[in-house]
Design a protein around this motif. Structure first.
Motif, PDB file in Angstrom:
ATOM      1  N   ARG A 188       2.300   1.844  -3.322  1.00 30.39           N
ATOM      2  CA  ARG A 188       1.153   2.507  -4.206  1.00 30.39           C
ATOM      3  C   ARG A 188       0.870   4.020  -4.007  1.00 30.39           C
ATOM      4  O   ARG A 188       0.833   4.470  -5.058  1.00 30.39           O
ATOM      5  CB  ARG A 188      -0.148   1.612  -4.016  1.00 30.39           C
ATOM      6  N   ARG A 208       7.089  -3.266  -7.678  1.00 29.39           N
ATOM      7  CA  ARG A 208       5.843  -4.016  -7.924  1.00 29.39           C
ATOM      8  C   ARG A 208       6.182  -5.541  -8.013  1.00 29.39           C
ATOM      9  O   ARG A 208       5.381  -6.141  -7.391  1.00 29.39           O
ATOM     10  CB  ARG A 208       5.390  -3.481  -9.327  1.00 29.39           C
ATOM     11  N   GLN A 228       3.864   5.777  -5.618  1.00 25.77           N
ATOM     12  CA  GLN A 228       3.703   6.090  -7.022  1.00 25.77           C
ATOM     13  C   GLN A 228       2.519   6.980  -7.446  1.00 25.77           C
ATOM     14  O   GLN A 228       2.929   7.706  -8.479  1.00 25.77           O
ATOM     15  CB  GLN A 228       3.290   4.302  -7.631  1.00 25.77           C
ATOM     16  N   GLU A 229       1.436   7.070  -6.612  1.00 22.65           N
ATOM     17  CA  GLU A 229       0.475   8.137  -7.063  1.00 22.65           C
ATOM     18  C   GLU A 229       1.418   9.465  -6.748  1.00 22.65           C
ATOM     19  O   GLU A 229       0.970  10.490  -7.452  1.00 22.65           O
ATOM     20  CB  GLU A 229      -0.593   8.077  -5.909  1.00 22.65           C
ATOM     21  N   GLU A 258       0.568  -1.201   0.115  1.00 27.63           N
ATOM     22  CA  GLU A 258      -0.056  -0.131   0.031  1.00 27.63           C
ATOM     23  C   GLU A 258       0.786   1.145   0.060  1.00 27.63           C
ATOM     24  O   GLU A 258       0.626   2.229  -0.568  1.00 27.63           O
ATOM     25  CB  GLU A 258      -0.906  -0.031   1.286  1.00 27.63           C
TER      26      GLU A 258
END
Length: 172
Positions: free
Chosen positions: A32, A81, A35-36, A29
């Motif tokens: 992620r 990832r 990355q955002e 999480e």
């Protein structure tokens, strides 16, 4: 007496595996979210073109350097990832996370226990009821399933039977 000791050790191992999978889920999480943030922070910087050859060479080397850095970041994100695996491929129920994910993986791909991908609902339900009743001997599975209702076993088998489709959809 030895059965109880083995069951206690197996339960402790299962608990440790659940904590480990939870930590992996949290790391995935965070990756992620990183990355955002990276995607949101990307900005295009206008580069002025000049007619002087030396400046053109410098601009092209700057552009090449920027491209290399972007490629390097992309490679690192890809590696992260892959390292996280498909831990975030799709959502699973809290019941599955609590009872199954520590051994069978967050998405049923197998960790300590075997992969559940591609199993039919009927086969899964039969296996779960056999473990619960003691027909199939596995102290960890028995300990996890002993107090579960048949409705919960049915819900788990229905959910797990959809994992193969969900993984395929997540890969596309």
């Amino acid at each position: 007496m030895i059965r109880h000791i083995i069951a206690a050790i197996a339960t402790l191992l299962a608990l440790w595996a659940m904590v480990f999978m939870y930590q992996l889920d949290q790391k995935a999480e965070r990756f992620r979210q990183i990355q955002e943030i990276i995607e949101k922070s990307k900005q295009e910087v206008p580069v002025q073109k000049t007619t002087q050859p030396i400046q053109q060479i410098e601009e092209s080397s700057v552009e090449e350097q920027m491209k290399k850095e972007e490629d390097e970041v992309a490679k690192k994100l890809k590696a992260l990832r892959e390292r996280a695996g498909s831990a975030m491929a799709f959502k699973v129920s809290p019941l599955y996370k609590q009872k199954c994910s520590s051994c069978h993986g967050v998405n049923g791909e197998g960790a300590i226990g075997p992969s559940l991908i591609g199993k039919s609902e009927a086969d899964l339900y039969k296996a779960l009821t056999d473990f619960k009743s003691g027909v199939r001997k596995n102290y960890v599975m028995y300990g996890l399933l002993a107090k579960m209702s048949d409705a919960d076993l049915k819900a788990l088998s229905e959910e797990i039977a959809t994992f193969e489709e969900k993984l395929k959809a997540a890969a596309e």
